[in-house]
Design a protein around this motif. Structure first.
Motif, mmCIF file in Angstrom:
data_model
loop_
_atom_site.group_PDB
_atom_site.id
_atom_site.type_symbol
_atom_site.label_atom_id
_atom_site.label_comp_id
_atom_site.label_asym_id
_atom_site.label_seq_id
_atom_site.Cartn_x
_atom_site.Cartn_y
_atom_site.Cartn_z
ATOM 1 N N LEU A 61 -9.566 -1.769 -5.888
ATOM 2 C CA LEU A 61 -7.863 -2.625 -5.384
ATOM 3 C C LEU A 61 -8.154 -2.540 -4.345
ATOM 4 O O LEU A 61 -7.424 -3.173 -3.798
ATOM 5 C CB LEU A 61 -7.462 -0.585 -5.557
ATOM 6 C CG LEU A 61 -7.074 -0.134 -6.832
ATOM 7 C CD1 LEU A 61 -5.985 1.251 -6.745
ATOM 8 C CD2 LEU A 61 -6.194 -1.314 -7.768
ATOM 9 N N PHE A 66 0.327 5.516 0.202
ATOM 10 C CA PHE A 66 -1.098 6.057 0.030
ATOM 11 C C PHE A 66 -0.437 7.341 -0.768
ATOM 12 O O PHE A 66 -1.702 8.401 -1.179
ATOM 13 C CB PHE A 66 -1.510 6.427 0.861
ATOM 14 C CG PHE A 66 -2.782 5.891 2.187
ATOM 15 C CD1 PHE A 66 -3.824 5.122 1.515
ATOM 16 C CD2 PHE A 66 -2.233 4.355 2.312
ATOM 17 C CE1 PHE A 66 -4.975 4.243 2.012
ATOM 18 C CE2 PHE A 66 -2.804 2.929 2.845
ATOM 19 C CZ PHE A 66 -4.370 3.752 2.240
ATOM 20 N N HIS A 67 1.103 7.315 -0.552
ATOM 21 C CA HIS A 67 1.033 8.992 -1.230
ATOM 22 C C HIS A 67 1.651 8.436 -2.641
ATOM 23 O O HIS A 67 1.496 9.621 -3.600
ATOM 24 C CB HIS A 67 1.829 9.882 -0.519
ATOM 25 C CG HIS A 67 1.898 9.861 0.401
ATOM 26 N ND1 HIS A 67 0.254 11.070 0.889
ATOM 27 C CD2 HIS A 67 2.482 9.386 1.526
ATOM 28 C CE1 HIS A 67 0.271 10.989 1.978
ATOM 29 N NE2 HIS A 67 1.263 10.172 3.317
ATOM 30 N N PRO A 88 -2.104 3.727 -5.499
ATOM 31 C CA PRO A 88 -2.173 3.500 -3.887
ATOM 32 C C PRO A 88 -1.821 2.332 -3.616
ATOM 33 O O PRO A 88 -1.632 1.598 -2.430
ATOM 34 C CB PRO A 88 -3.183 4.054 -3.162
ATOM 35 C CG PRO A 88 -4.882 3.713 -4.109
ATOM 36 C CD PRO A 88 -3.782 3.995 -5.691
ATOM 37 N N THR A 89 -1.779 1.336 -4.791
ATOM 38 C CA THR A 89 -1.847 -0.690 -4.022
ATOM 39 C C THR A 89 -0.770 -1.041 -5.367
ATOM 40 O O THR A 89 -0.589 -0.591 -6.830
ATOM 41 C CB THR A 89 -2.913 -1.101 -4.796
ATOM 42 O OG1 THR A 89 -3.565 -0.978 -5.770
ATOM 43 C CG2 THR A 89 -4.356 -0.608 -3.664
ATOM 44 N N HIS A 139 -1.185 2.812 7.140
ATOM 45 C CA HIS A 139 -1.061 3.808 7.088
ATOM 46 C C HIS A 139 -1.659 4.885 8.295
ATOM 47 O O HIS A 139 -2.353 4.658 8.993
ATOM 48 C CB HIS A 139 -1.342 4.624 6.287
ATOM 49 C CG HIS A 139 -1.296 5.617 5.510
ATOM 50 N ND1 HIS A 139 -0.324 6.428 4.729
ATOM 51 C CD2 HIS A 139 -1.752 6.649 5.386
ATOM 52 C CE1 HIS A 139 0.347 7.498 4.807
ATOM 53 N NE2 HIS A 139 -0.688 8.025 4.839
ATOM 54 N N LEU A 168 -6.768 9.576 -0.559
ATOM 55 C CA LEU A 168 -8.252 8.665 -1.334
ATOM 56 C C LEU A 168 -9.221 10.148 -2.165
ATOM 57 O O LEU A 168 -10.334 8.989 -2.058
ATOM 58 C CB LEU A 168 -8.196 7.390 -2.244
ATOM 59 C CG LEU A 168 -6.203 6.678 -1.422
ATOM 60 C CD1 LEU A 168 -6.701 4.647 -0.977
ATOM 61 C CD2 LEU A 168 -5.650 7.087 -2.298
ATOM 62 N N LEU A 203 1.014 -1.173 0.012
ATOM 63 C CA LEU A 203 0.258 -0.183 0.128
ATOM 64 C C LEU A 203 1.149 1.718 0.433
ATOM 65 O O LEU A 203 1.863 1.241 0.656
ATOM 66 C CB LEU A 203 -1.091 -0.350 1.439
ATOM 67 C CG LEU A 203 -1.986 -1.050 1.848
ATOM 68 C CD1 LEU A 203 -2.999 -1.128 2.495
ATOM 69 C CD2 LEU A 203 -3.458 -0.755 0.113
#
Lengths: 227, 321
Positions: free
Chosen positions: B25, A193-194, A198-199, B137, B126, A191
């Motif tokens: 995803l 996120f930035h 994102p994956t 996270h 997101l 993962l």
């Protein structure tokens, strides 16, 4: 292609009765074409083994129109040589992190080395992602390794665990409850996120595993933490 | 400008109307369990429907205001009070820096909503300000709120005293209805179940199990069987999908539900009844009743007209301040 109106805002398209590479290619083409055309009524679409579910804004379009729209796509189901990203993923199969590798080996009357050899000799396909953020359902597992889920799921499967459930193999991107048989662990994060994506994996990607020692695993993990 | 969490409550999260575009995803949609009460809370303070709010569950949090603002509370009745003075429910209320907002145990329903004029100023993740579960996270949006958290909020022009907007509390009657009826449509695998099981499904007095959360509601009352040789190939699911695992005890997927699932679905709860289902308390009996997709669509349009009207009305009131 069968259609089913599953909710007020979704139509599910079934492209085949059973799993096949052709079905997968068709689903990917539909999914990508829809994402490219981005009609203003579209929310998103989700791939399953043999289905594509299209989510839409119900105040902008009705189910019949969504069905017609998708059915008008010109899909060449024999086009199987699309370019798919190949990922080579290091896996530590050491029993200290491969919680069920002994059990899986015993069930199939294989040595641990044979389990590892069979798990690393195949190029898998990401059929779709589901269950939790970034979790890939990988198809292509050797019949010799197919193992049912654990009877009692674990309350906590550690992040990075590589598992087997029936004919599938997959990786837990984050620590979560789960019932898959755990045969290894990866030192890298799935993962991000930035990043724009994102994956690490996208549906249709290809994945190969290669074995690493416990020591290498630990050193990769330290690097991953610092990056 | 912020709100400070003094007592976190049982499960307090930040939620906007959900995270779309990432289901393929593996990301759940998230968003409020009761999107109706959530949107009304936003309208009461003059916000857009999609603005992020606090969702509070079972026992609410205690929050200190670090700035003057206006809030509104809807959904489950958690005996909201400011500096130990009860405040009205479904109404905009001015608060001052130093005030302590306390929410207690829900007397009715499960999920309460606290909207803040101007909204929550947390960085989206997101494209959404809904809390993600299992995200690995470090972010205010990847876990329930904890003691000591500071929730950044946007500034709002506040005049003390009476605030302009309120909603007739009867709008929230769906939370207190005894023996509610929840409507469902045929699920994608409805045909897998025989006539007797389908009948049983509607006759049982169902109850929410205490083993329920934002991911799924287990419902107790009976077992639904289908041929065990049938294996479903995993496919997309939605908020309100009624999955039946081999044990026969149904699980309704809720706001944090996984985006794909491998259990057959006997039904799909009508969208307009999801708030009613979400607010059900464990042990409270309810009935499931089949409807058509057309019924569900008409109710949805009707609800949308009501929400649009409420938004116009409250916007107008705020403009006149």
């Amino acid at each position: 292609m069968q259609t089913r109106y599953v909710t007020e805002n979704a139509v599910m398209f079934t492209v085949a009765d059973e799993l096949s590479q052709q079905a997968q290619e068709t689903l990917l083409q539909l999914h990508h074409q829809l994402a490219e055309e981005k009609p203003d009524w579209l929310v998103e679409s989700v791939i399953g083994y043999t289905t594509l579910t299209v989510y839409f804004y119900p105040l902008r379009i009705v189910h019949d129109q969504v069905a017609n729209y998708i059915q008008s796509f010109n899909i060449q189901s024999n086009r199987t040589n699309n370019q798919h990203t190949l990922h080579r993923i290091p896996v530590c199969y050491h029993p200290s992190v491969a919680l069920d590798i002994d059990e899986v080996a015993r069930k199939h009357q294989l040595s641990m080395e044979q389990v590892i050899a069979r798990h690393t000799s195949v190029t898998y396909t990401v059929s779709f992602l589901g269950f939790s953020p970034g979790f890939p359902f990988l198809s292509g597992l050797s019949d010799e390794l197919a193992t049912p889920r654990k009877e009692t799921p674990r309350r906590e499967v550690p992040k990075g665990s590589v598992g087997i459930a029936g004919q599938q193999t997959g990786i837990y991107p984050s620590t979560s409850p789960g019932g898959w048989q755990i045969i290894g662990r990866i030192p890298i994060s799935l993962l991000h996120f930035h990043r724009l994506q994102p994956t690490l994996f996208q549906p249709g990607d290809q994945v190969q595993f290669y074995p690493i020692s416990k020591q290498t695993y630990e050193s990769y993990r330290r690097k991953e933490k610092h990056s | 400008m912020s709100l400070k969490v003094i007592e976190q409550g049982v499960h307090t999260t930040i939620q906007d109307l959900g995270r779309y575009g990432y289901r393929s995803l593996g990301f759940p949609v998230n968003g409020p369990m009761d999107d109706y009460a959530m949107q009304l809370a936003n309208f009461l303070v003059g916000n857009e429907a999609s603005e992020a709010v606090l969702e509070m569950s079972v026992i609410g949090p205690t929050i200190e205001c670090m700035t003057d603002t206006v809030i509104a509370i809807t959904g489950a009745d958690m005996s909201a009070n400011i500096n130990e003075q009860l405040i009205p429910y479904g109404k905009a209320v001015a608060v001052s820096a130093g005030d302590v907002i306390q929410l207690r145990t829900a007397k009715t329903g499960i999920y309460g909503y606290l909207a803040i004029k101007g909204g929550i100023n947390v960085e989206s993740l997101l494209g959404s300000k809904s809390t993600i579960v299992r995200a690995d996270h470090d972010h205010l949006l990847t876990r329930p709120l904890q003691n000591g958290d500071e929730i950044p909020i946007r500034s709002a022009i506040v005049s003390t005293g009476q605030q302009p907007s309120y909603i007739n509390p009867e709008v929230f009657d769906y939370i207190t209805t005894s023996y509610p009826v929840i409507h469902y449509m045929e699920g994608a695998q409805y045909e897998w179940f025989d006539e007797k099981t389908k009948q049983l499904f509607e006759q049982i007095d169902w109850q929410i199990s205490s083993q329920s959360n934002r991911m799924g509601y287990r419902i107790n009352g009976g077992r639904l069987h289908y041929p065990q040789d049938k294996q479903l190939l995993t496919e997309a699911t939605s908020f309100g999908a009624i999955q039946v695992p081999p044990s026969g005890e149904p699980i309704v997927l809720m706001a944090d539900g996984q985006p794909t699932g491998g259990y057959p679905k006997i039904g799909q709860i009508a969208q307009v009844d999801l708030p009613k289902l979400s607010q059900l308390r464990p042990g409270q009996p309810f009935q499931l009743k089949k409807c058509t997709l057309n019924d569900a669509m008409e109710w949805l349009y009707e609800r949308d007209r009501f929400l649009t009207m409420m938004q116009k009305l409250t916007n107008q009131l705020w403009k006149e301040v």
